[in-house]
Scaffold this motif. Structure first.
Motif, PDB file in Angstrom:
ATOM      1  N   MET A   1       0.838  -1.197   0.000  1.00  0.00           N
ATOM      2  CA  MET A   1       0.000   0.000   0.000  1.00  0.00           C
ATOM      3  C   MET A   1       0.880   1.258   0.000  1.00  0.00           C
ATOM      4  SD  MET A   1      -3.228   0.689   2.514  1.00  0.00           S
ATOM      5  CE  MET A   1      -2.264   1.263   3.889  1.00  0.00           C
ATOM      6  N   PHE A   2       0.544   2.206  -0.868  1.00  0.00           N
ATOM      7  CA  PHE A   2       1.327   3.431  -0.949  1.00  0.00           C
ATOM      8  C   PHE A   2       0.688   4.550  -0.136  1.00  0.00           C
ATOM      9  CE2 PHE A   2       2.854   1.213  -4.669  1.00  0.00           C
ATOM     10  CZ  PHE A   2       4.189   1.521  -4.663  1.00  0.00           C
ATOM     11  N   ARG A   3       1.520   5.400   0.442  1.00  0.00           N
ATOM     12  CA  ARG A   3       1.013   6.635   1.049  1.00  0.00           C
ATOM     13  C   ARG A   3       2.087   7.714   0.944  1.00  0.00           C
ATOM     14  NH1 ARG A   3       0.828   5.236   7.525  1.00  0.00           N
ATOM     15  NH2 ARG A   3       1.621   7.283   8.054  1.00  0.00           N
ATOM     16  N   THR A   4       1.664   8.955   1.082  1.00  0.00           N
ATOM     17  CA  THR A   4       2.593  10.074   0.958  1.00  0.00           C
ATOM     18  C   THR A   4       2.686  10.797   2.289  1.00  0.00           C
ATOM     19  OG1 THR A   4       1.951  10.310  -1.339  1.00  0.00           O
ATOM     20  CG2 THR A   4       3.077  12.177  -0.354  1.00  0.00           C
ATOM     21  N   LEU A  34      12.016   4.481   8.526  1.00  0.00           N
ATOM     22  CA  LEU A  34      11.848   4.233   7.096  1.00  0.00           C
ATOM     23  C   LEU A  34      13.116   3.619   6.522  1.00  0.00           C
ATOM     24  CD1 LEU A  34      10.585   7.841   6.182  1.00  0.00           C
ATOM     25  CD2 LEU A  34       9.153   5.881   6.790  1.00  0.00           C
ATOM     26  N   ALA A  35      12.949   2.688   5.611  1.00  0.00           N
ATOM     27  CA  ALA A  35      14.100   2.140   4.897  1.00  0.00           C
ATOM     28  C   ALA A  35      14.191   2.830   3.543  1.00  0.00           C
ATOM     29  CB  ALA A  35      13.925   0.638   4.714  1.00  0.00           C
ATOM     30  N   ALA A  36      15.405   3.247   3.194  1.00  0.00           N
ATOM     31  CA  ALA A  36      15.623   3.880   1.882  1.00  0.00           C
ATOM     32  C   ALA A  36      16.652   3.038   1.139  1.00  0.00           C
ATOM     33  CB  ALA A  36      16.096   5.319   2.060  1.00  0.00           C
ATOM     34  N   HIS A  37      16.164   2.048   0.397  1.00  0.00           N
ATOM     35  CA  HIS A  37      17.062   1.118  -0.286  1.00  0.00           C
ATOM     36  C   HIS A  37      17.800   1.809  -1.429  1.00  0.00           C
ATOM     37  CE1 HIS A  37      15.587  -2.127   2.071  1.00  0.00           C
ATOM     38  NE2 HIS A  37      14.347  -1.931   1.681  1.00  0.00           N
ATOM     39  N   GLY A  38      19.105   1.593  -1.469  1.00  0.00           N
ATOM     40  CA  GLY A  38      19.910   2.131  -2.562  1.00  0.00           C
ATOM     41  C   GLY A  38      20.129   3.630  -2.503  1.00  0.00           C
ATOM     42  N   ALA A  39      19.748   4.256  -1.383  1.00  0.00           N
ATOM     43  CA  ALA A  39      19.829   5.728  -1.313  1.00  0.00           C
ATOM     44  C   ALA A  39      21.267   6.230  -1.428  1.00  0.00           C
ATOM     45  CB  ALA A  39      19.208   6.226  -0.008  1.00  0.00           C
ATOM     46  N   LEU A  40      22.222   5.364  -1.094  1.00  0.00           N
ATOM     47  CA  LEU A  40      23.626   5.798  -1.150  1.00  0.00           C
ATOM     48  C   LEU A  40      24.319   5.357  -2.435  1.00  0.00           C
ATOM     49  CD1 LEU A  40      24.490   4.992   2.566  1.00  0.00           C
ATOM     50  CD2 LEU A  40      24.285   7.263   1.558  1.00  0.00           C
ATOM     51  N   GLU A  57       8.852  15.480   0.543  1.00  0.00           N
ATOM     52  CA  GLU A  57       7.627  14.718   0.327  1.00  0.00           C
ATOM     53  C   GLU A  57       8.038  13.314  -0.102  1.00  0.00           C
ATOM     54  OE1 GLU A  57       4.019  16.349  -1.871  1.00  0.00           O
ATOM     55  OE2 GLU A  57       4.700  14.769  -3.212  1.00  0.00           O
ATOM     56  N   LEU A  58       7.707  12.345   0.717  1.00  0.00           N
ATOM     57  CA  LEU A  58       8.143  10.977   0.455  1.00  0.00           C
ATOM     58  C   LEU A  58       6.947  10.107   0.083  1.00  0.00           C
ATOM     59  CD1 LEU A  58      10.590  10.383   3.471  1.00  0.00           C
ATOM     60  CD2 LEU A  58      11.132  11.273   1.188  1.00  0.00           C
ATOM     61  N   THR A  59       7.143   9.294  -0.935  1.00  0.00           N
ATOM     62  CA  THR A  59       6.153   8.276  -1.257  1.00  0.00           C
ATOM     63  C   THR A  59       6.618   6.986  -0.602  1.00  0.00           C
ATOM     64  OG1 THR A  59       5.721   9.344  -3.361  1.00  0.00           O
ATOM     65  CG2 THR A  59       4.966   7.073  -3.129  1.00  0.00           C
ATOM     66  N   LEU A  60       5.785   6.462   0.276  1.00  0.00           N
ATOM     67  CA  LEU A  60       6.164   5.296   1.077  1.00  0.00           C
ATOM     68  C   LEU A  60       5.357   4.075   0.656  1.00  0.00           C
ATOM     69  CD1 LEU A  60       6.080   7.034   4.588  1.00  0.00           C
ATOM     70  CD2 LEU A  60       8.042   6.774   3.052  1.00  0.00           C
ATOM     71  N   PHE A  61       6.026   2.935   0.702  1.00  0.00           N
ATOM     72  CA  PHE A  61       5.329   1.676   0.483  1.00  0.00           C
ATOM     73  C   PHE A  61       5.313   0.916   1.800  1.00  0.00           C
ATOM     74  CE2 PHE A  61       5.244  -2.836  -0.733  1.00  0.00           C
ATOM     75  CZ  PHE A  61       4.019  -2.848  -1.393  1.00  0.00           C
ATOM     76  N   GLU A  62       4.125   0.516   2.225  1.00  0.00           N
ATOM     77  CA  GLU A  62       4.001  -0.178   3.507  1.00  0.00           C
ATOM     78  C   GLU A  62       3.712  -1.662   3.306  1.00  0.00           C
ATOM     79  OE1 GLU A  62       0.510  -0.480   5.939  1.00  0.00           O
ATOM     80  OE2 GLU A  62       1.915  -2.067   6.458  1.00  0.00           O
ATOM     81  N   LYS A  63       4.490  -2.469   4.016  1.00  0.00           N
ATOM     82  CA  LYS A  63       4.195  -3.905   3.985  1.00  0.00           C
ATOM     83  C   LYS A  63       4.482  -4.456   5.373  1.00  0.00           C
ATOM     84  CE  LYS A  63       5.128  -8.102   1.442  1.00  0.00           C
ATOM     85  NZ  LYS A  63       6.109  -8.857   0.660  1.00  0.00           N
ATOM     86  N   ASN A  64       3.527  -5.101   5.976  1.00  0.00           N
ATOM     87  CA  ASN A  64       3.655  -5.683   7.327  1.00  0.00           C
ATOM     88  C   ASN A  64       4.158  -4.661   8.346  1.00  0.00           C
ATOM     89  OD1 ASN A  64       2.924  -8.134   6.155  1.00  0.00           O
ATOM     90  ND2 ASN A  64       5.069  -8.664   5.732  1.00  0.00           N
ATOM     91  N   GLY A  65       3.685  -3.451   8.236  1.00  0.00           N
ATOM     92  CA  GLY A  65       4.050  -2.426   9.213  1.00  0.00           C
ATOM     93  C   GLY A  65       5.415  -1.805   8.989  1.00  0.00           C
ATOM     94  N   TYR A  67       8.001   0.416   6.462  1.00  0.00           N
ATOM     95  CA  TYR A  67       7.878   1.422   5.403  1.00  0.00           C
ATOM     96  C   TYR A  67       9.170   1.550   4.604  1.00  0.00           C
ATOM     97  CZ  TYR A  67       3.570   2.873   7.654  1.00  0.00           C
ATOM     98  OH  TYR A  67       2.313   2.891   8.177  1.00  0.00           O
ATOM     99  N   THR A  68       8.994   1.604   3.301  1.00  0.00           N
ATOM    100  CA  THR A  68      10.126   1.794   2.398  1.00  0.00           C
ATOM    101  C   THR A  68       9.879   3.056   1.584  1.00  0.00           C
ATOM    102  OG1 THR A  68      10.184  -0.595   2.179  1.00  0.00           O
ATOM    103  CG2 THR A  68      11.514   0.646   0.637  1.00  0.00           C
ATOM    104  N   VAL A  69      10.939   3.863   1.411  1.00  0.00           N
ATOM    105  CA  VAL A  69      10.825   5.079   0.602  1.00  0.00           C
ATOM    106  C   VAL A  69      10.948   4.701  -0.870  1.00  0.00           C
ATOM    107  CG1 VAL A  69      11.804   7.355   0.098  1.00  0.00           C
ATOM    108  CG2 VAL A  69      11.896   6.450   2.440  1.00  0.00           C
TER     109      VAL A  69
END
Ligand SMILES: [Zn+2]
Length: 246
Positions: A1-4, A34-40, A57-65, A67-69
């Motif tokens: 699920m996405f949220r901003t 929040l996890a930001a994969h590959g941000a570096l 403004e971050l678009t987040l994806f939620e899975k099992n509680g 959050y990933t950016v």
């Protein structure tokens, strides 16, 4: 699920090769991890928006509680902080304080406003570092329910407290003549008026007070000792800021 969410990045920790784990403050949901994969990694599209002390403004994806950016657009990068080590250190202290006091899963619009306004003032040089710091500390304590008592002297009852001194163990302001044994910090009538202003002024007028350098340093000592007393802990970022100033 996405949220901003509009988020202020309080802390970033490097994780694995190129990921960041973020602690962020949001107005709607308080403190979030929040996890930001590959941000570096070199060509990451979320690198700038997931830096510490960035408002985005971050678009987040939620899975099992968790959050990933997924996407991020910087709204305010506070560039003045990145050009001055002292300001950056002080901004990091503000972030550490906000992390300490922000709740999770609850709206924190006032903390967010105080954080953003204070970082903006610091970045743009809308006051001295010591002024912005004292205003931030006293206002933060007020928002958290630890407003110091300043209306009248609790010993003699006077509203126009004479030669005011602040008692950092009690959070009270008393006349010099009324103080008892124990630690006390001197104020002047002007410095006390500034403290009252910080406690009660509308958020946008927080810095609308004037003090001499000497009076500012009195107010700064009161603000810092009150925050440290209420927090009952040390802030490594504050020690670092102090070291830079020496
Ligand atoms: Zn008194």
């Amino acid at each position: 699920m996405f949220r901003t969410e509009n988020a202020l990045i309080l802390r970033e920790v490097r994780f694995k090769e190129s990921d960041r784990i973020l602690t962020a403050l949001t107005a709607d949901a308080g403190k979030m991890t929040l996890a930001a994969h590959g941000a570096l990694s070199k060509h990451s599209r979320i690198a700038a928006a997931t830096q510490q002390l960035t408002y985005a403004e971050l678009t987040l994806f939620e899975k099992n509680g968790r959050y990933t950016v997924r996407e991020g657009v910087t709204k305010e990068g506070f560039p003045g902080l990145r050009q001055d080590l002292g300001k950056l250190a002080l901004g990091s202290y503000f972030a550490e304080c906000l992390e300490q006091y922000a709740g999770e899963d609850q709206p924190e619009p006032e903390l967010m406003q105080l954080g953003l306004n204070s970082l903006y003032a610091l970045s743009e040089g809308l006051g001295s570092c010591e002024k912005i710091k004292a205003a931030f500390e006293l206002r933060l304590m007020t928002l958290e329910g630890y407003a110091p008592a300043e209306e009248s002297c609790p010993v003699c009852g006077r509203g126009d407290i004479r030669e005011p001194v602040f008692l950092p163990e009690e959070g009270q302001t008393v006349c010099r003549a009324c103080r008892k044994a124990g630690r006390s910090l001197p104020l002047t009538e002007n410095a006390l008026a500034a403290m009252r202003h910080i406690l009660h002024a509308p958020a946008k007028k927080l810095l609308a007070f004037r003090l001499t350098e000497e009076e500012q340093s009195l107010l700064s000592a009161v603000a810092e000792s009150w925050l440290l007393h209420c927090s009952d802990r040390n802030f490594p970022t504050l020690a670092y800021y102090r070291n830079l100033k020496l």
